[in-house]
Scaffold this active site. Structure first.
Site, PDB file in Angstrom:
ATOM      1  CG  HIS A 109      46.202  37.455  33.505  1.00 36.13           C
ATOM      2  ND1 HIS A 109      47.330  37.970  34.037  1.00 36.13           N
ATOM      3  CD2 HIS A 109      45.941  38.070  32.630  1.00 36.13           C
ATOM      4  CE1 HIS A 109      47.664  38.991  33.199  1.00 36.13           C
ATOM      5  NE2 HIS A 109      46.959  39.041  32.206  1.00 36.13           N
ATOM      6  CE  LYS A 143      49.716  39.592  47.834  1.00 31.61           C
ATOM      7  NZ  LYS A 143      50.546  39.089  46.717  1.00 31.61           N
ATOM      8  NE  ARG A 144      41.985  38.805  42.939  1.00 26.90           N
ATOM      9  CZ  ARG A 144      41.832  37.650  42.625  1.00 26.90           C
ATOM     10  NH1 ARG A 144      40.908  36.638  43.117  1.00 26.90           N
ATOM     11  NH2 ARG A 144      42.996  36.747  41.818  1.00 26.90           N
ATOM     12  CE  LYS A 186      45.258  37.282  44.827  1.00 21.78           C
ATOM     13  NZ  LYS A 186      46.549  37.121  43.974  1.00 21.78           N
ATOM     14  CB  THR A 197      52.282  43.432  39.495  1.00 22.54           C
ATOM     15  OG1 THR A 197      50.829  43.547  40.149  1.00 22.54           O
ATOM     16  CG2 THR A 197      52.277  42.656  38.072  1.00 22.54           C
ATOM     17  CE  LYS A 204      51.780  47.334  41.506  1.00 25.21           C
ATOM     18  NZ  LYS A 204      50.383  46.893  41.401  1.00 25.21           N
TER      19      LYS A 204
END
Length: 816
Positions: free
Chosen positions: A356, A544-545, A550, A652, A656
């Site tokens: 991952h 998100k985290r 990110k 993911t 969504k």
């Protein structure tokens, strides 16, 4: 199915009386939630038992998903939708004068997961049951989730996530299936039957693993699969003699030590004791799960374990459960007296491994001293696996000593769990096309060259039952009105919507639904977090985290840039924008927590400046979780997917957003590439360096952030605000580390590791294009609509079919 509303009402009343000693009129909302859930479980149990009986009567190959986390979210709505009784249960509650939405809010999010890895696992279980495949989950029943996040004075503060404060009506305790897991001790060789040498652990700490089963209900089918979660305890954890001697704390030390294993999701592992607890967790649930599977196999097939892999395939969700590979070797050799070669043949046909991450630092490596101290026999087995593997390397690459050292499972005082996973598995998959190619060509290049047939890609997906049917009922009803049912189990049918892409009435209705969802989110946030947002502004969302790759930092720096531009350029007419953030930072991740503080500091400044009122707003939503996400995705206009290219394995959340009609602003990273391929590049806003361009920069060591600051004075001015006190008198010191990490580099790292400054100009330009598109509401509506229509590839149903075809080789089993 036949749903008897009066019988359901009777069941609710009976459970209120039995569990709470209350009449219906005395019950509070949580009492009603519990009674409704328990009554629904009665329906589920019938199919659950039938599913188990079907699998037992005709033993078949089954898949078991081992994962440290399962981010399940709330169960009530998902189970009602999948079971097909949502409408009837809502009617019952209405007749009893209870509002379904307020009852649903009584359910806590299960504290079993944190990020995309755990949410993916939950989606996979949903899809397996829906598609009638025998596939189940194994994990840990954490007493507390990672933490409940609150924002105090702009800072993240962690509180216990006590999700099990009340009983969980969706679980069934199976004390009859408890097993023992041993830590520490001394491995002692014993001669057993036939001259076989097996090892026993003497003097170790014995932990009891007790399973709790949670049903996984398939949509429009009788299949109900299982998530089995293990709880840790100690049978001799209470010392009565010590207690009687008034040594009360010492009397329960062993019990507390045992229970700590399943106490908290992802305890802080920045120190040796935290690392030891993490390793204990991983071995605990891996060993318990394998013991469970071997016992089941023996009940069904007898003592011959040579065919174990014909009936069981185990998917390792990242490196957390990889210790299961040497543990299965131990069980086969020491408990069932198989020879090494026969045991290894079983192991390497049983396990498949999902990678991952591309980040090297995220590939787990355990210090030998911790690993050997906790798992002495397992360490012996890992040593032998490595010895035999290195011998193969020497035969294949006799002169390449560097390669042999790089690929050794045990090296530099650590055990490389990803290397162990690759050696012990028959399949290694990435989770998006770009991710898999980067694994094969860069991060795991040595391994791909050695085992090319093992590597494959399985692009992630999400379940449309939860993320569209449950989360966005208005859009779901609209879709069904346009194309009929069927998309719930075959998301590719959304393609049928494309014929309406130029129909004004359809687009008007579609955008009206989006606004209703925005109004609903605004109402919810006002009531629950005292946050005010304007439904007529663009909802630009990054949830998100919190991690530097990110790039929430890129997002908030751009907000600061916009704010400055609005103030300094009176001719600049921007569309009203609301920037919405939601994220948790790991408790020990200092820089990530500084970014949360920065977002909140900027929000305080912007939201209290009358000069930008109605133009710009920044909100940080605390305690981001599945149930909050289910409200945010349907209301979002813009999906921020801005990770550094080559760093995000898949994502993911991007999927969504897409199925709920948000338009992507993103880099060509992870699954963004495939999203743009499906939606069309004209229906997204892509920017920034590509993974190949970044690799070229890094190979040439030619990155200088000062060039970008010199080129963009506005950006330089924004960065200076981090250290000049513009955001508050106390902020100059707080944000200095962020500033220096971008401009100069700190802690031995080069500056701007994640290319925030390099991509800033392109990111700002992408937002210019976004605003221009949004001004043309017909164009924007069509872009958002086509994102929904072309999202079919990103169902986890498709992902599961890919796994089944290429890796698991399962057959559908229809439950009668």
């Amino acid at each position: 199915m036949n749903f008897d509303k009066e019988a359901f009402k009777t069941s609710i009343r009976t459970r209120l009386k039995r569990n709470y000693g209350k009449h219906l009129e005395e019950a509070n909302k949580h009492d009603i939630y519990d009674a409704v859930s328990a009554s629904v479980m009665e329906y589920i149990q019938t199919n659950w038992m039938a599913t188990r009986k079907t699998y037992e009567e005709k033993p078949c190959r089954q898949m078991y998903y081992l994962s440290a986390e399962f981010l399940m979210g709330r169960a009530l709505s998902n189970n009602l939708i999948n079971f097909g009784i949502m409408k009837e249960v809502k009617e019952v509650l209405d007749e009893l004068n209870f509002d379904y939405t307020s009852i649903e809010e009584e359910e806590p999010d299960a504290g079993l997961g944190n990020g995309g890895l755990g949410r993916l696992a939950a989606c996979f279980l949903d899809s397996l049951a829906t598609l009638d495949y025998p596939g189940h989950g194994y994990g840990i029943r954490y007493q507390y989730g990672m933490f409940e996040q609150r924002i105090e004075n702009g800072y993240q503060v962690e509180y216990p996530d006590n999700w099990l404060k009340h009983r969980d009506p969706w679980e069934v305790k199976r004390s009859d299936l408890a097993v023992k897991v041993i830590f520490g001790g001394t491995p002692t060789a014993k001669n057993v039957s036939g001259g076989h040498v097996a090892f026993r652990i003497e003097g170790g700490e014995v932990i009891t693993a007790t399973p709790y089963d949670v049903p996984v209900v398939g949509f429009d089918t009788k299949t109900v699969n299982r998530l089995r979660l293990w709880e840790a305890s100690s049978d001799d954890g209470f010392d009565l003699q010590l207690f009687n001697d008034m040594h009360y704390n010492r009397a329960v030390e062993r019990q507390n030590s045992a229970e700590n294993i399943s106490r908290v999701l992802y305890p802080n592992d920045s120190g040796p004791s935290g690392k030891a607890l993490r390793l204990k967790q991983q071995y605990f649930f891996s060993s318990a799960s394998l013991q469970d599977l071997l016992a089941k196999y023996k009940r069904d097939h007898g003592e011959d374990l040579s065919k174990f892999a014909e009936y069981n395939v185990i998917q390792l969700n990242d490196t957390h459960p990889v210790v299961a590979i040497p543990e299965l070797m131990r069980l086969l050799i020491d408990e069932h007296y198989m020879g090494w070669d026969d045991a290894w043949a079983v192991v390497t046909k049983t396990f498949a491994y999902t990678n991952h991450t591309i980040l090297a630092e995220a590939l787990e490596k355990w210090p030998i001293d911790i690993f050997q101290g906790l798992l002495p026999r397992i360490y012996q087995i890992v040593e032998e696996i490595n010895r035999r593997f290195v011998t193969q390397l020497r035969e294949k690459f006799p002169e390449d000593w560097q390669r042999q050292n790089r690929m050794s499972i045990i090296a530099e005082g650590k055990i490389h769990m990803a290397w162990l996973a690759i050696v012990g598995s028959f399949s290694v998959n990435g989770v998006a096309a770009l991710h898999t190619e980067l694994l094969k060509g860069v991060e795991l290049k040595d391994w791909y060259e050695l085992f090319p047939a093992k590597f494959n890609n399985k692009t992630n997906g999400v379940t449309q039952r939860r993320w569209l049917a449950s989360a966005n009922p208005k859009l779901s009803a609209f879709i069904t009105k346009k194309i009929g049912h069927g998309w719930e189990k075959d998301l590719s049918q959304l393609k049928k919507l494309e014929k309406y892409a130029d129909d004004d009435a359809t687009l008007d209705e579609f955008m009206a639904i989006k606004r209703e969802n925005k109004v609903e989110l605004a109402r919810y946030l006002k009531e629950t977090q005292n946050v005010f947002i304007d439904p007529d502004s663009i909802f630009d969302v990054q949830i998100k985290r919190l991690h530097e790759y990110k790039r929430q930092l890129l997002n908030i720096l751009h907000v600061m840039y916009l704010y400055r531009r609005i103030l300094e350029d009176p001719t600049y007419q921007c569309a009203p924008r609301t920037f919405i953030f939601g994220a948790k930072a790991a408790s020990g991740y200092r820089r990530a927590k500084s970014i949360i503080k920065l977002i909140n500091a900027v929000g305080d400044r912007v939201n209290n400046d009358h000069r930008v009122k109605g133009k710009l707003r920044v909100v940080f939503l605390e305690n981001y979780r599945v149930s909050l996400a289910e409200k945010i995705f349907p209301a979002s206009d813009v999906s921020e997917q801005i990770s550094t290219a080559g760093k995000e394995a898949s994502g993911t959340g991007n999927m969504k957003f897409m199925i709920n009609g948000a338009v992507t602003v993103g880099t060509l990273d992870g699954a963004n590439i495939e999203i743009v391929e499906e939606a069309g590049e004209e229906n997204a806003f892509i920017f920034g360096l590509t993974a190949e361009e970044i690799q070229a920069i890094e190979s040439g060591h030619k990155y200088n952030p000062q060039e970008y600051l010199a080129r963009n004075p506005g950006l330089a001015s924004v960065l200076n605000q981090l250290v000049d006190g513009s955001l508050g008198a106390d902020t100059a010191g707080i944000f200095r580390e962020l500033y220096e990490s971008l401009v100069f580099g700190i802690e031995g790292q080069r500056p701007d590791v994640y290319y925030v400054l390099a991509d800033f100009g392109a990111y700002a330009e992408a937002h210019e294009r976004l605003e221009q598109a949004y001004r043309d509401q017909r164009r924007w509506a069509k872009m958002a609509f086509l994102n929904v229509a072309r999202s079919g590839k990103f169902s986890s149903d498709r992902t599961i079919e890919d796994y089944v075809r290429d890796i698991w080789k399962l057959e559908k089993v229809v439950v009668k």
